[in-house]
Motif scaffolding. Structure first.
Motif: not given
Length: 444
Positions: A393-398
């Protein structure tokens, strides 16, 4: 020769009679079977260099009748049904011929998977599906062959028609400007209603008069007449004096008569007359209240895939990915290793990068593993229907994806609409260019 002058003839004849009688009986039976066989397999249509025979038509009719019964559709007279089914068989045969010319096939593995999916959708095992079909008078082998034919037709139409369809961004903009309300997630709908009532035990003439009146009102409303004014003057419903306004309904509480329409009608749309025991109903979709869009969590990830085959076993794939993970943790570059080792050629060229994924974009096994990781964490090797993976996993966003989802739905709706029109034209052309001779003459 006069056998009356031969003293041995009567004895010889007597000895031959049982054999002749048996032979005659066998011949008569065989002739009857042959005649029945010839009648059963009489050619009912010639399609290019192929034929459709009566037994094939009978099997297809036998499959069609239970379908009509399940739909609640009255089964037409046998002769009429045979003509309709034969037309469908001819189109099926033409498509099979076209698929053969293009080298399109359906192997047993794909067919078995489809059969299992059909059984699963109906909450049955494959054996239970077989028993259910045969209890309903449908031979399992006929159903299996029909399923293979449907898959073949779908693949052919996809290659010949669907894949050639293009939808422009301008077309999507115009569609959404006019019909966006058809696509949005609905929370509540506000309906208006006109009833043309029928008495108990209405006569055929009364039913026809009520239906004609309802159709005239629909035409008038679609031409621009005010629904509320027409309802006050013409409706027999309890809400006539309120302009037929039924108020707001939660989607789960919409009356059964219009429950399907509540999900598909656009704002301002007028329905065709709907029949119920109380009469004919006209519905207007006055307003739609969309469900509050929820932000979704999107994940930016990359992976390395090792597919299994006759040479690479599950253990081999798992071990190789374990070694690659150790190398990455030891300082090797993930992207470089993905380019060199991943069997997912599409993402391998981008260093294994999968871009941003929303819930449901990946298979459950992959999504579950990915969701269990924190940013920058690399998973243990795990298996999905595609093979074995490690994922990081590199990034998460809403993200509020309501607008993009709406455009995706609009594109799909336009593609379906264009595909239906293009497929009809393609089938018509296929039939026009073929040699077809109808020989259906058996009396019912």
């Amino acid at each position: 020769m006069d056998i009356s002058r031969n003293s041995r003839a009567p004895k010889r004849l007597a000895s031959l009679l049982p054999g002749l009688a048996t032979a005659l009986l066998l011949y008569t039976s065989a002739s009857g079977l042959l005649a029945a066989s010839q009648e059963l397999d009489a050619i009912v249509a010639v399609v290019n260099d192929d034929v459709v025979v009566q037994s094939e038509l009978d099997r297809e009719v036998d499959l069609t009748i239970p379908q009509l019964n399940r739909q609640g559709t009255a089964v037409p007279p046998r002769a009429q049904l045979e003509k309709q089914v034969l037309d469908r068989l001819i189109l099926k045969r033409l498509q099979q011929q076209r698929a053969k010319a293009l080298g399109i096939t359906v192997d047993d593995a794909a067919l078995t998977e489809a059969m299992n999916n059909i059984a699963k959708r109906n909450g049955l095992s494959l054996e239970e599906l077989k028993a259910t079909l045969e209890a309903g008078g449908i031979r399992f082998e006929d159903f299996r062959n029909d399923t293979r034919s449907q898959i073949l037709t779908s693949r052919l139409q996809s290659q010949e028609v669907v894949k050639k369809i293009q939808v422009s961004e301008r077309e999507i903009d115009l569609f959404l400007a006019k019909e966006a309300s058809r696509l949005i997630e609905r929370e509540q709908v506000r309906l208006q209603h006109i009833l043309i009532a029928l008495p108990d035990n209405a006569s055929t003439q009364q039913i026809q008069a009520a239906e004609d009146k309802a159709k005239r009102l629909v035409a008038k409303l679609r031409a621009g007449a005010d629904f509320a004014e027409v309802a006050v003057r013409e409706s027999d419903g309890r809400n006539a004096l309120e302009g037929g306004d039924l108020g707001w309904f939660e989607m789960g509480a919409v009356p059964a008569l219009v429950s399907d329409l509540a999900y598909s009608m656009a704002e301002g749309e007028i329905s065709d007359p709907l029949r119920s025991p109380s009469g004919f109903h006209i519905i207007k979709m006055r307003e739609i209240k969309a469900a509050t869009p929820e932000n979704v969590t999107q994940t930016h990830a990359r992976h390395i895939l090792i597919r299994t085959n006759e040479i690479v076993s599950d253990d081999d794939a798992k071990q190789r990915l374990g070694q690659l993970k150790q190398r990455i943790q030891g300082g090797d570059d993930f992207a470089t290793l993905a380019r060199a080792h991943s069997d997912d050629t599409g993402s391998a060229l981008k260093g294994g990068d999968l871009g941003w994924a929303s819930p449901g974009d990946t298979v459950p096994e992959f999504e579950e593993t990915m969701n269990g990781l924190v940013v920058n964490q690399i998973s243990e090797p795990f298996k999905s229907p595609f093979g074995w993976h490690i994922v990081q996993v590199l990034e998460r966003r809403s993200q509020d994806t309501s607008e993009s989802i709406l455009r995706i739905k609009a594109r799909e709706a336009l593609q379906r609409r264009k595909a239906e029109e293009a497929t009809e034209e393609w089938l018509r052309q296929l039939r026009d260019e073929a040699y077809v001779e109808i020989r259906l003459t058996r009396e019912q």
